[in-house]
Write a protein that holds these residues in place. Structure first.
Motif, PDB file in Angstrom:
ATOM      1  N   MET A 120     -20.825   7.367  28.826  1.00 49.85           N
ATOM      2  CA  MET A 120     -19.963   8.452  28.352  1.00 49.85           C
ATOM      3  C   MET A 120     -18.716   8.494  29.230  1.00 49.85           C
ATOM      4  O   MET A 120     -18.827   8.570  30.461  1.00 49.85           O
ATOM      5  N   MET A 121     -17.578   8.420  28.580  1.00 50.11           N
ATOM      6  CA  MET A 121     -16.325   8.561  29.328  1.00 50.11           C
ATOM      7  C   MET A 121     -16.199  10.008  29.781  1.00 50.11           C
ATOM      8  O   MET A 121     -16.523  10.929  29.034  1.00 50.11           O
ATOM      9  N   THR A 122     -15.734  10.181  30.990  1.00 52.33           N
ATOM     10  CA  THR A 122     -15.538  11.528  31.490  1.00 52.33           C
ATOM     11  C   THR A 122     -14.453  12.233  30.673  1.00 52.33           C
ATOM     12  O   THR A 122     -13.554  11.581  30.135  1.00 52.33           O
ATOM     13  N   SER A 123     -14.570  13.529  30.570  1.00 48.58           N
ATOM     14  CA  SER A 123     -13.501  14.295  29.937  1.00 48.58           C
ATOM     15  C   SER A 123     -12.254  14.179  30.811  1.00 48.58           C
ATOM     16  O   SER A 123     -12.345  14.071  32.044  1.00 48.58           O
ATOM     17  N   LEU A 124     -11.112  14.190  30.181  1.00 49.44           N
ATOM     18  CA  LEU A 124      -9.840  13.945  30.859  1.00 49.44           C
ATOM     19  C   LEU A 124      -9.662  14.794  32.123  1.00 49.44           C
ATOM     20  O   LEU A 124      -9.246  14.290  33.160  1.00 49.44           O
ATOM     21  N   GLN A 125     -10.026  16.065  32.040  1.00 51.98           N
ATOM     22  CA  GLN A 125      -9.781  16.952  33.184  1.00 51.98           C
ATOM     23  C   GLN A 125     -10.663  16.649  34.392  1.00 51.98           C
ATOM     24  O   GLN A 125     -10.434  17.177  35.477  1.00 51.98           O
ATOM     25  N   TYR A 126     -11.687  15.778  34.229  1.00 48.39           N
ATOM     26  CA  TYR A 126     -12.582  15.457  35.339  1.00 48.39           C
ATOM     27  C   TYR A 126     -12.496  13.992  35.770  1.00 48.39           C
ATOM     28  O   TYR A 126     -13.316  13.524  36.559  1.00 48.39           O
ATOM     29  N   GLY A 127     -11.510  13.274  35.278  1.00 46.87           N
ATOM     30  CA  GLY A 127     -11.392  11.849  35.550  1.00 46.87           C
ATOM     31  C   GLY A 127     -11.250  11.489  37.021  1.00 46.87           C
ATOM     32  O   GLY A 127     -11.611  10.393  37.431  1.00 46.87           O
ATOM     33  N   TYR A 128     -10.753  12.371  37.826  1.00 47.60           N
ATOM     34  CA  TYR A 128     -10.523  12.123  39.249  1.00 47.60           C
ATOM     35  C   TYR A 128     -11.647  12.676  40.118  1.00 47.60           C
ATOM     36  O   TYR A 128     -11.696  12.432  41.325  1.00 47.60           O
ATOM     37  N   LEU A 129     -12.545  13.445  39.533  1.00 41.82           N
ATOM     38  CA  LEU A 129     -13.493  14.267  40.286  1.00 41.82           C
ATOM     39  C   LEU A 129     -14.717  13.487  40.748  1.00 41.82           C
ATOM     40  O   LEU A 129     -15.314  12.745  39.981  1.00 41.82           O
ATOM     41  N   SER A 130     -15.058  13.669  42.013  1.00 41.74           N
ATOM     42  CA  SER A 130     -16.306  13.102  42.544  1.00 41.74           C
ATOM     43  C   SER A 130     -16.866  14.074  43.582  1.00 41.74           C
ATOM     44  O   SER A 130     -16.126  14.871  44.181  1.00 41.74           O
ATOM     45  N   SER A 131     -18.159  13.983  43.794  1.00 39.73           N
ATOM     46  CA  SER A 131     -18.800  14.831  44.812  1.00 39.73           C
ATOM     47  C   SER A 131     -18.202  14.574  46.185  1.00 39.73           C
ATOM     48  O   SER A 131     -18.019  15.497  46.981  1.00 39.73           O
TER      49      SER A 131
END
Length: 161
Positions: free
Chosen positions: A118-129
């Protein structure tokens, strides 16, 4: 037959990106098992128990999601849970290259188990723990990255409250 998928990860901590994949996964599958992995390559900030508790707290009473932990081969865990699909979230091409290799290996080891990207939603593309932990440790605002319960737990871990 119930369509059960396993969404594995370290979830250290769970972010809005993870939650987005879970919610979207529930549109495709009857049940999603969030499987918190013991990854010897990573130094976890939160214990297994803390990560499971945070995920359960954030998900609330979502009856179609089970939160569990596992060690060892993911493919063995998936088979033990009678699931047939592994959900993997992709943020970038570099994620795909790594995940593609793992998916190919899993298909050789565990016959009948598919990997669902599943491709990440655009607003979370940069997000990592990892990024969230770094920002929090430096006293940055993490409101848009994690639920309030996770923010409180992170600030506590870093002695910021």
């Amino acid at each position: 037959m119930k369509k059960i998928a396993v969404y594995p990860g370290s979830f250290d901590p769970i972010t809005f990106g993870h939650l987005d994949i879970i919610k979207r996964g529930l549109k495709v599958f009857d049940e999603v098992i969030v499987a918190v992995a013991c990854n010897s390559q990573k130094n976890a900030l939160f214990t297994f128990e803390e990560r499971v508790a945070l995920i359960k707290e954030v998900l609330g009473d979502e009856s179609r999601v089970t939160v569990d932990t596992f060690t060892g081969l993911l493919i063995d865990y998936v088979s033990d849970r009678q699931a047939h699909v592994i959900i993997r979230g992709l943020r970038a091409i570099s994620d795909f290259e790594y995940e593609f290799q793992i998916a190919q290996m899993n298909s050789c080891i565990g016959k009948g188990v598919e990997t669902f990207f599943m491709m990440t939603s655009l607003q979370y593309g940069y997000l990592s723990s990892s990024i969230v932990k770094e920002v929090c440790s430096l006293k940055g605002n993490i409101d848009g990255f994690v639920p309030p319960e996770v923010k409180i737990a992170l600030r506590k871990k870093y002695g910021l409250d």
